[in-house]
Write a protein that holds these residues in place. Structure first.
Motif, PDB file in Angstrom:
ATOM      1  N   MET A   1       0.817  -1.178   0.000  1.00  9.90           N
ATOM      2  CA  MET A   1       0.000   0.000   0.000  1.00  9.90           C
ATOM      3  C   MET A   1       0.868   1.251   0.000  1.00  9.90           C
ATOM      4  O   MET A   1       0.669   2.131  -0.820  1.00  9.90           O
ATOM      5  CB  MET A   1      -0.937  -0.024   1.211  1.00  9.90           C
ATOM      6  N   ARG A   2       1.808   1.329   0.915  1.00  5.70           N
ATOM      7  CA  ARG A   2       2.638   2.540   0.989  1.00  5.70           C
ATOM      8  C   ARG A   2       3.463   2.733  -0.271  1.00  5.70           C
ATOM      9  O   ARG A   2       3.667   3.861  -0.703  1.00  5.70           O
ATOM     10  CB  ARG A   2       3.509   2.507   2.241  1.00  5.70           C
TER      11      ARG A   2
ATOM     12  N   ALA B   1       2.549   1.806  -3.314  1.00  4.20           N
ATOM     13  CA  ALA B   1       1.608   2.279  -4.330  1.00  4.20           C
ATOM     14  C   ALA B   1       1.313   3.762  -4.135  1.00  4.20           C
ATOM     15  O   ALA B   1       1.277   4.531  -5.096  1.00  4.20           O
ATOM     16  CB  ALA B   1       0.310   1.470  -4.281  1.00  4.20           C
ATOM     17  N   VAL B   2       1.126   4.181  -2.901  1.00  3.82           N
ATOM     18  CA  VAL B   2       0.848   5.597  -2.612  1.00  3.82           C
ATOM     19  C   VAL B   2       2.055   6.453  -2.992  1.00  3.82           C
ATOM     20  O   VAL B   2       1.905   7.503  -3.620  1.00  3.82           O
ATOM     21  CB  VAL B   2       0.470   5.791  -1.125  1.00  3.82           C
TER      22      VAL B   2
ATOM     23  N   LEU C   1      -3.447  -0.390  -7.319  1.00  3.30           N
ATOM     24  CA  LEU C   1      -3.280  -1.323  -6.219  1.00  3.30           C
ATOM     25  C   LEU C   1      -4.197  -2.515  -6.483  1.00  3.30           C
ATOM     26  O   LEU C   1      -5.379  -2.335  -6.762  1.00  3.30           O
ATOM     27  CB  LEU C   1      -3.661  -0.669  -4.888  1.00  3.30           C
TER      28      LEU C   1
ATOM     29  N   ALA D   1      -5.876  -5.853  -4.884  1.00  2.00           N
ATOM     30  CA  ALA D   1      -6.158  -6.453  -3.578  1.00  2.00           C
ATOM     31  C   ALA D   1      -7.302  -7.454  -3.704  1.00  2.00           C
ATOM     32  O   ALA D   1      -8.175  -7.306  -4.557  1.00  2.00           O
ATOM     33  CB  ALA D   1      -6.532  -5.369  -2.567  1.00  2.00           C
TER      34      ALA D   1
ATOM     35  N   GLU E   1     -10.714  -5.302   0.709  1.00  2.00           N
ATOM     36  CA  GLU E   1     -11.170  -4.088   0.052  1.00  2.00           C
ATOM     37  C   GLU E   1     -11.405  -2.940   1.033  1.00  2.00           C
ATOM     38  O   GLU E   1     -10.897  -1.834   0.836  1.00  2.00           O
ATOM     39  CB  GLU E   1     -12.446  -4.355  -0.743  1.00  2.00           C
TER      40      GLU E   1
ATOM     41  N   ALA F   1      -8.121  -1.719   2.479  1.00  2.00           N
ATOM     42  CA  ALA F   1      -7.308  -0.999   1.492  1.00  2.00           C
ATOM     43  C   ALA F   1      -7.854   0.411   1.273  1.00  2.00           C
ATOM     44  O   ALA F   1      -7.089   1.385   1.232  1.00  2.00           O
ATOM     45  CB  ALA F   1      -7.283  -1.770   0.173  1.00  2.00           C
ATOM     46  N   LYS F   2      -9.163   0.527   1.155  1.00  2.00           N
ATOM     47  CA  LYS F   2      -9.767   1.853   0.960  1.00  2.00           C
ATOM     48  C   LYS F   2      -9.561   2.737   2.181  1.00  2.00           C
ATOM     49  O   LYS F   2      -9.263   3.924   2.060  1.00  2.00           O
ATOM     50  CB  LYS F   2     -11.251   1.715   0.619  1.00  2.00           C
TER      51      LYS F   2
ATOM     52  N   GLN G   1      -7.121   2.524   4.376  1.00  2.00           N
ATOM     53  CA  GLN G   1      -5.710   2.901   4.472  1.00  2.00           C
ATOM     54  C   GLN G   1      -5.349   3.944   3.419  1.00  2.00           C
ATOM     55  O   GLN G   1      -4.612   4.886   3.710  1.00  2.00           O
ATOM     56  CB  GLN G   1      -4.807   1.682   4.342  1.00  2.00           C
ATOM     57  N   ALA G   2      -5.853   3.802   2.209  1.00  2.00           N
ATOM     58  CA  ALA G   2      -5.596   4.816   1.176  1.00  2.00           C
ATOM     59  C   ALA G   2      -6.119   6.173   1.638  1.00  2.00           C
ATOM     60  O   ALA G   2      -5.436   7.197   1.491  1.00  2.00           O
ATOM     61  CB  ALA G   2      -6.243   4.406  -0.142  1.00  2.00           C
TER      62      ALA G   2
ATOM     63  N   MET H   1      -7.773   1.213  -7.664  1.00  2.00           N
ATOM     64  CA  MET H   1      -7.669  -0.144  -7.129  1.00  2.00           C
ATOM     65  C   MET H   1      -8.389  -1.125  -8.029  1.00  2.00           C
ATOM     66  O   MET H   1      -9.419  -0.806  -8.602  1.00  2.00           O
ATOM     67  CB  MET H   1      -8.290  -0.227  -5.735  1.00  2.00           C
TER      68      MET H   1
END
Length: 79
Positions: A1-2, A4-5, A16, A18, A23, A26-27, A29-30, A40
């Motif tokens: 995740m980090r 990708a960001v 990303l 997943a 899901e 991930a949303k 955290q984004a 995603m």
């Protein structure tokens, strides 16, 4: 995740990938990392009884989605 960001923030098209079980995490955290619009591709957990043709179709669909998402311009953050 980090990762990708970080890549996305540099203006490099990013997607990303997943599993559907992750899901919401991930949303969330984004969003918490300040990139709620991070593209995603959410894919279902593999089912052990898919036919070869079904698995090939899933792969084709995923490739098409990733291609579509990575060929869109990445919005630049406001300064």
């Amino acid at each position: 995740m980090r990762d990708a960001v970080a890549v996305y923030r540099k203006g490099i098209p990013t997607v990303l990938v997943a599993h559907d079980r992750f899901e919401s995490a991930a949303k969330a955290q984004a969003k918490s990392l300040g990139v709620p619009d991070l593209p995603m591709l959410i894919i279902p957990q593999p089912m052990p009884y898919g036919t070869k043709a079904e698995e090939e179709q899933k792969a084709t669909n995923s490739i098409e989605t990733i291609t579509r998402l990575t060929t869109k311009p990445v919005p630049r953050p406001a300064r």
